[in-house]
Design a protein around this motif. Structure first.
Motif, PDB file in Angstrom:
ATOM      1  N   ASN A 147       0.347  28.477 -78.334  1.00  0.00           N
ATOM      2  CA  ASN A 147       0.558  27.407 -79.316  1.00  0.00           C
ATOM      3  C   ASN A 147       2.040  27.259 -79.664  1.00  0.00           C
ATOM      4  O   ASN A 147       2.536  26.147 -79.849  1.00  0.00           O
ATOM      5  CB  ASN A 147      -0.249  27.683 -80.581  1.00  0.00           C
ATOM      6  N   PHE A 148       2.742  28.388 -79.773  1.00  0.00           N
ATOM      7  CA  PHE A 148       4.166  28.368 -80.098  1.00  0.00           C
ATOM      8  C   PHE A 148       4.935  27.580 -79.038  1.00  0.00           C
ATOM      9  O   PHE A 148       5.775  26.726 -79.359  1.00  0.00           O
ATOM     10  CB  PHE A 148       4.697  29.804 -80.185  1.00  0.00           C
ATOM     11  N   VAL A 149       4.642  27.882 -77.779  1.00  0.00           N
ATOM     12  CA  VAL A 149       5.353  27.201 -76.696  1.00  0.00           C
ATOM     13  C   VAL A 149       5.022  25.709 -76.695  1.00  0.00           C
ATOM     14  O   VAL A 149       5.917  24.852 -76.606  1.00  0.00           O
ATOM     15  CB  VAL A 149       4.992  27.844 -75.339  1.00  0.00           C
ATOM     16  N   ARG A 150       3.754  25.383 -76.811  1.00  0.00           N
ATOM     17  CA  ARG A 150       3.338  23.977 -76.687  1.00  0.00           C
ATOM     18  C   ARG A 150       3.784  23.132 -77.878  1.00  0.00           C
ATOM     19  O   ARG A 150       3.847  21.894 -77.764  1.00  0.00           O
ATOM     20  CB  ARG A 150       1.824  23.903 -76.525  1.00  0.00           C
ATOM     21  N   SER A 151       4.096  23.768 -79.005  1.00  0.00           N
ATOM     22  CA  SER A 151       4.557  23.009 -80.172  1.00  0.00           C
ATOM     23  C   SER A 151       6.076  23.063 -80.335  1.00  0.00           C
ATOM     24  O   SER A 151       6.610  22.509 -81.300  1.00  0.00           O
ATOM     25  CB  SER A 151       3.891  23.550 -81.438  1.00  0.00           C
ATOM     26  N   HIS A 152       6.776  23.694 -79.400  1.00  0.00           N
ATOM     27  CA  HIS A 152       8.224  23.826 -79.487  1.00  0.00           C
ATOM     28  C   HIS A 152       8.893  22.487 -79.149  1.00  0.00           C
ATOM     29  O   HIS A 152       8.440  21.766 -78.249  1.00  0.00           O
ATOM     30  CB  HIS A 152       8.707  24.911 -78.520  1.00  0.00           C
ATOM     31  N   PRO A 153       9.976  22.152 -79.847  1.00  0.00           N
ATOM     32  CA  PRO A 153      10.649  20.871 -79.583  1.00  0.00           C
ATOM     33  C   PRO A 153      11.111  20.694 -78.142  1.00  0.00           C
ATOM     34  O   PRO A 153      11.190  19.563 -77.646  1.00  0.00           O
ATOM     35  CB  PRO A 153      11.846  20.899 -80.552  1.00  0.00           C
ATOM     36  N   GLU A 154      11.434  21.797 -77.442  1.00  0.00           N
ATOM     37  CA  GLU A 154      11.909  21.686 -76.065  1.00  0.00           C
ATOM     38  C   GLU A 154      10.790  21.515 -75.043  1.00  0.00           C
ATOM     39  O   GLU A 154      11.053  21.193 -73.880  1.00  0.00           O
ATOM     40  CB  GLU A 154      12.737  22.926 -75.686  1.00  0.00           C
ATOM     41  N   TYR A 155       9.558  21.750 -75.457  1.00  0.00           N
ATOM     42  CA  TYR A 155       8.449  21.740 -74.497  1.00  0.00           C
ATOM     43  C   TYR A 155       8.123  20.316 -74.068  1.00  0.00           C
ATOM     44  O   TYR A 155       8.032  19.396 -74.884  1.00  0.00           O
ATOM     45  CB  TYR A 155       7.208  22.391 -75.114  1.00  0.00           C
ATOM     46  N   LYS A 156       7.912  20.122 -72.769  1.00  0.00           N
ATOM     47  CA  LYS A 156       7.708  18.789 -72.216  1.00  0.00           C
ATOM     48  C   LYS A 156       6.292  18.579 -71.677  1.00  0.00           C
ATOM     49  O   LYS A 156       6.056  17.655 -70.893  1.00  0.00           O
ATOM     50  CB  LYS A 156       8.723  18.546 -71.097  1.00  0.00           C
ATOM     51  N   GLY A 157       5.361  19.438 -72.071  1.00  0.00           N
ATOM     52  CA  GLY A 157       3.992  19.269 -71.605  1.00  0.00           C
ATOM     53  C   GLY A 157       3.802  19.596 -70.149  1.00  0.00           C
ATOM     54  O   GLY A 157       2.834  19.158 -69.519  1.00  0.00           O
ATOM     55  N   ASP A 158       4.728  20.401 -69.584  1.00  0.00           N
ATOM     56  CA  ASP A 158       4.708  20.683 -68.152  1.00  0.00           C
ATOM     57  C   ASP A 158       4.372  22.135 -67.823  1.00  0.00           C
ATOM     58  O   ASP A 158       4.558  22.572 -66.685  1.00  0.00           O
ATOM     59  CB  ASP A 158       6.056  20.326 -67.534  1.00  0.00           C
ATOM     60  N   SER A 159       3.911  22.888 -68.804  1.00  0.00           N
ATOM     61  CA  SER A 159       3.553  24.307 -68.628  1.00  0.00           C
ATOM     62  C   SER A 159       4.756  25.176 -68.307  1.00  0.00           C
ATOM     63  O   SER A 159       4.598  26.293 -67.796  1.00  0.00           O
ATOM     64  CB  SER A 159       2.480  24.478 -67.533  1.00  0.00           C
ATOM     65  N   VAL A 160       5.970  24.703 -68.616  1.00  0.00           N
ATOM     66  CA  VAL A 160       7.198  25.447 -68.347  1.00  0.00           C
ATOM     67  C   VAL A 160       7.740  26.038 -69.634  1.00  0.00           C
ATOM     68  O   VAL A 160       7.829  25.353 -70.660  1.00  0.00           O
ATOM     69  CB  VAL A 160       8.264  24.531 -67.707  1.00  0.00           C
ATOM     70  N   VAL A 161       8.114  27.325 -69.576  1.00  0.00           N
ATOM     71  CA  VAL A 161       8.782  28.003 -70.692  1.00  0.00           C
ATOM     72  C   VAL A 161      10.282  27.971 -70.396  1.00  0.00           C
ATOM     73  O   VAL A 161      10.747  28.600 -69.447  1.00  0.00           O
ATOM     74  CB  VAL A 161       8.298  29.459 -70.845  1.00  0.00           C
ATOM     75  N   THR A 162      11.029  27.232 -71.190  1.00  0.00           N
ATOM     76  CA  THR A 162      12.473  27.139 -70.969  1.00  0.00           C
ATOM     77  C   THR A 162      13.188  28.339 -71.573  1.00  0.00           C
ATOM     78  O   THR A 162      12.601  29.117 -72.332  1.00  0.00           O
ATOM     79  CB  THR A 162      13.025  25.859 -71.602  1.00  0.00           C
ATOM     80  N   ASP A 163      14.478  28.481 -71.247  1.00  0.00           N
ATOM     81  CA  ASP A 163      15.294  29.540 -71.834  1.00  0.00           C
ATOM     82  C   ASP A 163      15.267  29.472 -73.355  1.00  0.00           C
ATOM     83  O   ASP A 163      15.118  30.495 -74.032  1.00  0.00           O
ATOM     84  CB  ASP A 163      16.742  29.427 -71.346  1.00  0.00           C
TER      85      ASP A 163
END
Length: 949
Positions: A859-875
């Motif tokens: 949930n943290f990743v999917r609600s992060h401002p940098e997340y683009k709905g692509d299942s990618v965890v950015t730096d």
């Protein structure tokens, strides 16, 4: 002081034999620490594999015969927590693994020695990754309730002391995995390490991130060498709105765009370790998954191996009997035997054609030597025959059929036979075929190719000392059933190699990361010729990786006094009595024979012989024939401790010195995932030990067929399995009334009576309970045999909430049982208050009121401002996530959906160690510097004068 030293030494040795592969096998132990040696290259070590296997078996037999009579040990137990160390780049908002594990470990152990006078302390040991450190308490917890409060205190102490050794930008949150491992190339560590190297040949990580001790790199290289290729890990990828890998996948495979291909009413199953066929078809970046839409789905999977049923039906004039065999071709003189019409359960032995190894440890031929007379006929697994002798352990004199006499007098054999349908061979497929070309549940996968992806995970483990060998074996079986349930309840691994996984737990990833089986052993022969140096010549079919759930229960059980006197039960001591062992158990036949000849009972012989189908992975120069097999166990541990199962049974280590402490029979529980706070880790560790006390004190058992335990392991990996999944679990923990299969209207267990306020009647009083000289009841001994009930009805699917809090009037739930146990022992009020907090938390986690760390992280990743709905965890996402994990563990950040109203008291490094009242001479300049702090204050004498005037 001498007693304190003895306790300290005890736990150093205790945990040295509790560690993962680097504990003691093929190594010299000094005070439980590793002594560096020179490991042999795989090709060089192959000439010693057979010797180490044979010597390891001798060492076990010697140890077993020396200490099997140990009794009366007290409960001692401990936990292990593993830390990953990361460095934060605040300017660029990046996180990297910090390769300072060895340096930090040495620093912390140096401080422990300096403050060794403290009663409470820590022990720090190496882990596989160069960024990892493992910590344990420096002395065991005892069997008193007050020590249950020590657990969280010691975990907090470990976190405090870790803080003292970290650099300014370093953190060590208790997370299961570094989410960016293998996603950053050479820039993934501090200092940077180039990708690849001769150890791993990895496309994603470099050899430089492996612990520099020579054992760890050799492990990685030898696993790859024995396997014949790099390990292949494929974890299902989470499909979000914009996940690019799913662009060509059919929409129907993903209802509502964010669910797995099974829909919301079932769990998506990742059948880890069984994906060779799908890899050949779809390549490294896809995986075929299953669904748990019904209780039969796992059984219908062609990848799930279970035992089969065979009907004994011999048409033979003048035949003298179909005797059980202790080995193919070896008749057991005093054994019982099957009769016509009886069903037997077992599996064919791939490397010994024409023979079936039975569930009870015996063997039977499929047909006569010339093949003209068929003895055993394969029937449906759902068939239940009604031969009277099947209700007891033995069977009467063989009764072979003549002509067309019907089975049991009135049953036609054809009605029991399986349909003679042959499966059509699949059409030739092209590697990397598109998922749209298949009706299979194909998912995009996160691919990994090195041991570090598995052994770089952190976890929570608990080890218990039992009062004797029998208790340790019984608890091994019970904890094996709990393993997948507790893994799902503690799930915390949703992020892998910079992507969001469609799984929540680490276990399958580790399993595939150390899978050293050859293609033939995995069931996919590639034409590689037999290798005489390898166990089974590398040709024996092995159904699991060496890191997996258990394959056999090990508690032998026993008959009642009345059953022993029954002449039908002749030879029962030669049988594996556990009726729940419904998985094929490949064993080393020669090892099994030697173990039985040495007096080891069938169930334990089967377990040890199963361990010895594996080869030792690391052999050190100067530690082969130089090892004394009568007093040392290094070769046995080489095999034993690289069989990484959900539960590990651990014989007492040798006492090579009269001053060495006594250590008894132990059972290690290994499936739980790492939690973010010491409160959570303590709650689950304490809960586990309390459940073991409940089982022993209330004389309960959790047995279900092992095939259902394996099904639970698959389900436990599923996304949000704790809140939405179902697990097979035993519906009746207490003994049933005789003849009641659990569905009778008048079921009368103590739980039913408690629920209905009924007094016990019609049963035996406590004074009449049949116990042996050790106080063990006959119902515990009978538990593996499942007498008096139809065992297909002994278990059912339950939600996590039902398992933990209860279901109906027949199953009370594990948490209420623990509360009842605390009442029974009259737990002191101070301890009970904290335990109630733990139990309330576990109930809320089980019911879904509180979420798992895995769900929170996703949930943290999917609600992060940098997340683009692509299942990618950015730096940037990983940076913020790890900071949040650190702050949650330190009590600086409260997350209600994880902890509810539980507030973690803030942790800092200030009081990590006691402060000594030092009297050594201080230098003058230091004194002046300190006094300047008070120069603006009035002198003591001036203050006194003002008061007096």
């Amino acid at each position: 002081m001498e007693r304190k030293r003895s306790i300290y030494l005890f736990f150093r040795i205790w945990f040295s034999f509790s560690l993962l592969p680097w504990s003691c096998e093929s190594l010299q132990l000094t005070m439980g620490l590793l002594k560096v040696g020179v490991p042999q290259k795989w090709d060089d070590s192959k000439k010693n594999l057979g010797y180490v296997r044979n010597a390891g078996l001798k060492q076990f037999i010697s140890t077993y015969n020396r200490v099997k009579g140990l009794k009366g040990d007290e409960l001692l137990w401990g936990d292990e927590i593993e830390y990953g160390i990361f460095e934060l780049d605040h300017k660029n908002r990046k996180a990297r693994i910090a390769l300072r594990g060895r340096e930090i470990m040495d620093d912390l152990n140096s401080k422990e020695n300096k403050f060794s006078q403290n009663v409470e302390g820590c022990n720090w040991v190496p882990e596989y990754g160069a960024w990892m450190v493992e910590a344990t308490p420096n002395r065991p917890y005892t069997g008193f309730t007050t020590d249950l409060l020590r657990v969280e205190r010691n975990m907090r102490l470990r976190r405090k002391r870790m803080l003292t050794a970290l650099g300014e930008d370093e953190i060590a949150p208790t997370v299961s995995i570094f989410p960016m491992l293998g996603a950053l190339g050479g820039d993934g560590s501090v200092p940077p390490t180039p990708v690849g190297g001769p150890r791993t040949l990895s496309d994603y990580i470099g050899d430089g991130i492996i612990n520099p001790h020579p054992r760890f790199g050799t492990l990685s290289e030898n696993i790859r060498s024995r396997r014949g290729e790099k390990v292949n890990i494929r974890v299902p990828l989470f499909r979000d709105i914009g996940t690019p890998e799913f662009k060509d996948y059919p929409v129907k495979a993903m209802p509502d765009n964010v669910d797995g291909c099974c829909g919301s009413d079932s769990q998506q199953l990742w059948r880890y370790g069984k994906g060779d066929a799908s890899r050949e078809k779809y390549g490294d970046h896809a995986v075929v998954v299953g669904c748990s839409t019904s209780s039969l789905d796992e059984a219908n999977s062609e990848e799930l191996e279970v035992l089969h049923k065979w009907l004994v039906d011999v048409k033979c004039e003048g035949c003298r009997g179909l005797y059980y065999r202790s080995a193919p071709g070896v008749i057991v003189p005093d054994a019982d035997w099957p009769r016509n019409g009886e069903t037997v359960t077992g599996s064919e032995i791939p490397n010994i054609p024409g023979w079936v190894r039975l569930q009870n440890g015996y063997y039977l031929p499929l047909a006569s030597e010339d093949g003209k007379i068929k003895f055993l006929h394969r029937i449906s697994e759902r068939t239940t025959t009604k031969v009277a002798e099947e209700s007891v352990v033995g069977a009467s004199t063989p009764l072979f059929r003549n002509g067309d006499t019907p089975v049991n007098g009135n049953v036609d054999i054809s009605s029991l036979m399986e349909n003679n349908l042959s499966l059509e061979k699949p059409a030739a497929t092209t590697k990397n075929a598109k998922p749209t070309d298949s009706s299979e549940n194909v998912r995009a996968a996160i691919h990994m190719d090195a041991m570090a992806f598995g052994m770089g995970c952190c976890c929570l483990q608990v080890t218990f000392q039992a009062k004797d060998i029998e208790e340790s074996r019984f608890m091994y079986d019970q904890l094996a059933v709990l393993a997948p349930v507790m893994m799902a309840l503690t799930a915390s691994t949703p992020l892998v190699r910079g992507r969001i996984a469609d799984t929540d737990a680490r276990w399958g990833m580790i399993s595939e990361s150390v899978d050293c089986r050859t293609p033939t052993e995995r069931g996919h022969p590639d034409g590689t010729p037999p290798d005489p140096a390898l166990a089974g010549q590398g040709q024996r079919r092995i159904y699991k990786s060496r890191y997996d759930s258990i394959s056999t229960y090990i508690y032998q059980g026993a008959l009642s006094r009345e059953e022993v006197s029954n002449p039908l039960n002749v030879g029962v001591q030669n049988r594996v009595l556990n009726m729940y062992n419904d998985l094929p158990v490949p064993i080393d036949e020669e090892s099994y024979k030697k173990l039985r000849e040495a007096g080891v009972d069938p169930a334990l012989s089967q377990h040890i012989a199963h361990l010895f189908i594996r080869d030792p992975l690391v052999i050190f120069d100067g530690a082969v024939k130089e090892v004394d097999d009568e007093i040392q166990t290094e070769h046995f541990e080489n095999i034993q401790s690289t069989n990484w199962n959900t539960v590990r049974w651990k014989p007492p280590p040798p006492r090579n010195n009269p001053n060495d402490p006594h250590i008894g029979w132990r059972t290690e529980f290994r499936s739980m995932e790492m939690q973010l706070t010491d409160f959570e880790n303590a709650a689950f560790a304490v809960f586990t030990v309390l459940v073991t006390r409940v089982i022993l004190t209330f004389d309960l058992n959790l047995y279900i067929p092992l095939s259902r335990v394996d099904a639970n392991m698959q389900r436990a990996h599923s996304r949000n399995a704790s809140a939405k999944g179902k697990f097979f679990f035993r519906r009746h923990l207490a003994p049933l009334e005789q003849g009641d299969d659990g569905f009778g209207r008048h079921y009368s267990s103590m739980f039913f009576q408690a629920a209905n306020g009924e007094a016990k009647n019609g049963g035996s009083s406590d004074a009449d309970i049949d116990v042996d000289e050790n106080g063990v009841s006959i119902q515990r001994k009978a538990a593996p045999r499942a007498p008096g009930s139809v065992e297909e009805n002994s278990y059912e699917e339950m939600t996590m909430a039902e398992i933990m809090t209860g279901k109906g009037e027949y199953y009370p739930g594990l948490v209420p049982l623990v509360r009842a146990y605390l009442d029974y022992i009259q737990c002191d009020s101070i301890t009970r208050e904290r335990l109630n907090t733990y139990l309330n938390f576990i109930e809320k986690r089980a019911t879904g009121e509180l979420i798992t760390p895995a769900t929170w992280m996703r949930n943290f990743v999917r609600s992060h401002p940098e997340y683009k709905g692509d299942s990618v965890v950015t730096d940037g996402i990983a940076y913020d996530l790890l900071k949040a994990c650190r702050d949650i563990g330190l009590g600086k950040l409260h997350v209600p959906e994880l902890l509810g109203d539980i507030k973690i008291k803030e942790i800092g490094p200030d009081d990590a160690y006691d402060v000594k009242l030092d009297s050594s001479r201080a230098k003058n300049d230091k004194i002046v510097e300190l006094l300047k702090r008070y120069s603006n204050r009035k002198s003591f004498f001036a203050t006194r004068e003002g008061v007096q005037s």
